[in-house]
Design an enzyme around this catalytic site. Structure first.
Site, PDB file in Angstrom:
ATOM      1  N   ASP A 182      10.276   0.766  34.088  1.00  0.00           N
ATOM      2  CA  ASP A 182      10.660   2.173  33.969  1.00  0.00           C
ATOM      3  C   ASP A 182      11.871   2.385  33.057  1.00  0.00           C
ATOM      4  O   ASP A 182      12.852   1.630  33.128  1.00  0.00           O
ATOM      5  CB  ASP A 182      11.015   2.658  35.390  1.00  0.00           C
TER       6      ASP A 182
ATOM      7  N   GLU B 125       8.145   1.332  29.503  1.00  0.00           N
ATOM      8  CA  GLU B 125       8.174   2.761  29.206  1.00  0.00           C
ATOM      9  C   GLU B 125       9.383   3.001  28.301  1.00  0.00           C
ATOM     10  O   GLU B 125      10.475   3.257  28.778  1.00  0.00           O
ATOM     11  CB  GLU B 125       8.301   3.591  30.491  1.00  0.00           C
TER      12      GLU B 125
HETATM   13  C1  GLC Z   1      10.662   7.409  34.207  1.00  0.00           C
HETATM   14  C2  GLC Z   1       9.603   7.805  35.204  1.00  0.00           C
HETATM   15  C3  GLC Z   1       9.978   9.123  35.801  1.00  0.00           C
HETATM   16  C4  GLC Z   1      11.302   8.965  36.519  1.00  0.00           C
HETATM   17  C5  GLC Z   1      12.376   8.430  35.574  1.00  0.00           C
HETATM   18  C6  GLC Z   1      13.580   7.958  36.338  1.00  0.00           C
HETATM   19  O1  GLC Z   1      10.683   8.243  33.111  1.00  0.00           O
HETATM   20  O2  GLC Z   1       8.345   7.818  34.594  1.00  0.00           O
HETATM   21  O3  GLC Z   1       9.004   9.603  36.690  1.00  0.00           O
HETATM   22  O4  GLC Z   1      11.712  10.206  37.024  1.00  0.00           O
HETATM   23  O5  GLC Z   1      11.920   7.327  34.834  1.00  0.00           O
HETATM   24  O6  GLC Z   1      13.309   6.786  37.041  1.00  0.00           O
END
Ligand code: GLC
Length: 560
Positions: free
Chosen positions: A206, A273
């Protein structure tokens, strides 16, 4: 080594909203187990689950208080073990979602840090600083939270007096870890190994872009007023330092590589991500051989409905990442983004101005959901044929639209609350799935004789979009996804990976050849004459290609 993840199809489950076995209105792991046959029918290789670890759910699991356990709301470790086992029987792998940047304010380390007071060793695992101003009652610097407001929150010291501030680039419930601290680095080695030992075969990692911080935490730029929260905050490069974070990721990679070497037959992977619009060169850096195995290519998901944009994004990611050896995953939907049916159905979907580079900023133009579904199907046929992995998000295969009219008093996303309602946030793509045609038991989302309403309200029309409804219609979007992914699986094992653009003779018909298949994607509102011939393998809508004419907003795969 198979490097299976390079061309995998992965289905994203958002556990709160997938299937609720114990009838409390919130999804759970037993619910996922009960729907594995359905997932198997979609020919997916793996399931990525958004976080299901112990959490007070202030950001719905992206605020973890214990990385080594399952939240009782979702089940327990035994149910996770059963899920891994039952999925494995169907040749489906389980991918967990690991949150490295921050934990929860309920995490034992953060609680200990607050209790231990100023200057303590416990506070060094986070970013605690004195405030500015005569009483220290202003934040230590001007950094803004990606979710709105300041990135700093003040704690009360053990004696009850207003004290230091801690950094959180997301919600105040999500304190950022200090990654320079050896405990933090060791903790995540342990987390990865712990779940690998339980049979998990990969991790979605993440928010990796915000992990490295400029030492000394200097002031950031002052954004002009009125920008959306994520834009304003995102202008600050001081908490987006991959050059610093790459040493931490290299350590992760060593941990995974070592695990693989010591466990013949296992091939775990990481997908990051890295939310960086329009910078494939930076994405390539994230998938360098000592970094993550794979990264999402988000630009297609963010793209307006314009052939020039779509072609250019694909071209750049294929030539600048995939052809350089980097592994990518394409995706059109996720739990942070307005659903594609709504995006493509918007009156301004085909305007260059609808590009904002931000998955949370949308116009209020009217939505034609039928058009949106038609286009979503075509975009899926186009995207699933590309080289690389494909991630789909639960409900995408049901053609679910974004739910735009959730009453404000039912909204739960911290973005809605931190921006004082100026931004609606992400609840609309997280509404629990409709499995059944009728409204009983939350359209079949919940089991048993429950009277609990689902945690987010479902629209009255949800039954028309249910799995039960789509199952009975051979031409439904669900059956189109089944066919598409079935054919992809057949092709993947037999045909080469060469990719080349094909001139269709029309600017708005984007065409390429890959795995020996010709994909033709008509993005215009008019039918287009096609000269290429071949056996029709898949169509986005019935009758999309008749007598050499490709219907508006549709796509086909042609074999030899
Ligand atoms: C990422 C996740 C999102 C979350 C954020 C903080 O972007 O996909 O859902 O709120 O990280 O962890």
């Amino acid at each position: 080594m198979s490097e299976w993840w390079r061309s995998a199809v992965v289905y994203q489950v958002y556990p709160r909203s997938f299937a609720d076995k114990n009838g409390d209105g919130i999804g759970d792991l037993e619910g996922i187990i009960s729907r594995l046959d359905y997932l198997e029918s979609l020919s997916v290789d793996a399931i990525w689950m958004s976080p299901c670890f112990t959490s007070p759910q202030r950001d719905h699991g992206y605020d973890v208080s214990n990385y080594f356990d399952i939240d009782p709301m979702f089940g327990d470790i035994e149910s996770l073990d059963r899920l891994v086992e039952e999925a494995r029987r169907r040749k489906i792998k389980i991918v967990l979602d690991i949150v490295p940047n921050h934990c929860s304010i309920d995490h034992a380390w953060f609680q200990a840090a607050v209790a231990a007071g100023r200057g303590s060793a416990e506070r060094e695992r986070f970013y605690f600083r004195e405030g500015n101003g005569p009483n220290g009652d202003e934040p230590p610097n001007n950094w803004l939270s990606l979710f709105g407001g300041s990135a700093w929150t003040r704690v009360l010291e053990p004696d009850g007096s207003p004290g230091q501030w801690y950094l959180h680039v997301f919600d105040a419930g999500q304190p950022d870890f200090n990654w320079e601290h050896p405990d933090v680095q060791q903790h995540f080695d342990d987390v990865l190994t712990f779940w690998l030992d339980r049979g998990v075969e990969g991790f979605r990692v993440d928010a990796v872009t915000v992990v490295g911080k400029t030492p000394g935490l200097p002031e950031g730029p002052m954004p002009p007023p009125g920008l959306p929260a994520a834009h304003a905050s995102g202008m600050n490069r001081h908490f987006q330092r991959h050059d610093i974070a790459r040493h931490y990721w290299a350590r992760w990679r060593r941990t995974l590589d070592r695990y693989q070497a010591e466990h013949p037959g296992r091939e775990p992977f990481t997908i990051c991500e890295a939310y960086i619009p329009r910078k494939p060169q930076m994405i390539l850096d994230y998938v360098a051989p000592d970094q993550f195995h794979q990264a999402f290519a988000f630009d297609l998901m963010l793209s307006p409905w314009l052939p020039g944009h779509v072609r250019q994004f694909v071209d750049r990611y294929v030539s600048e990442v995939i052809h350089q050896g980097g592994a990518l995953a394409w995706t059109l939907n996720n739990h942070d983004t307005h659903r594609s049916v709504t995006r493509y159905g918007r009156a301004d979907a085909a305007s260059a101005e609808s590009w904002t580079g931000n998955n949370l900023v949308y116009t209020n133009t009217p939505v034609d959901e039928d058009l949106g579904e038609r286009r979503s199907r075509a975009m899926a046929v186009f995207t699933v044929g590309l080289p690389g992995a494909f991630f789909l998000y639960q409900g995408e295969e049901l053609g679910l639209p974004e739910v735009l009219d959730i009453p404000d008093d039912r909204r739960q996303d911290p973005i809605f609350h931190r921006t004082h309602g100026n931004e609606k946030g992400r609840d609309g793509c997280r509404v629990p799935l409709p499995w059944g045609l009728t409204p009983q038991r939350n359209f079949g989302f919940s089991s048993g004789d429950t009277t609990h309403e689902s945690w987010l309200p479902q629209p009255a029309s949800w039954g028309e979009r249910s799995a039960e409804k789509h199952d009975t219609d051979p031409d439904s979007i669900t059956n189109m996804y089944r066919e598409l992914l079935r054919v992809r699986r057949e092709l993947a094992s037999s045909i080469s990976e060469d990719f080349s653009w094909v001139d269709s003779g029309h600017e708005d018909v984007v065409s390429y050849r890959h795995r020996g298949v010709l994909t033709l994607f008509n993005m215009s509102d008019e039918p287009r004459e096609i000269h290429e011939t071949g056996r029709v393998l898949v169509t986005s809508t019935p009758g999309a290609l008749v007598n050499g004419e490709l219907a508006p907003n549709s796509a086909v795969w042609l074999g030899n």
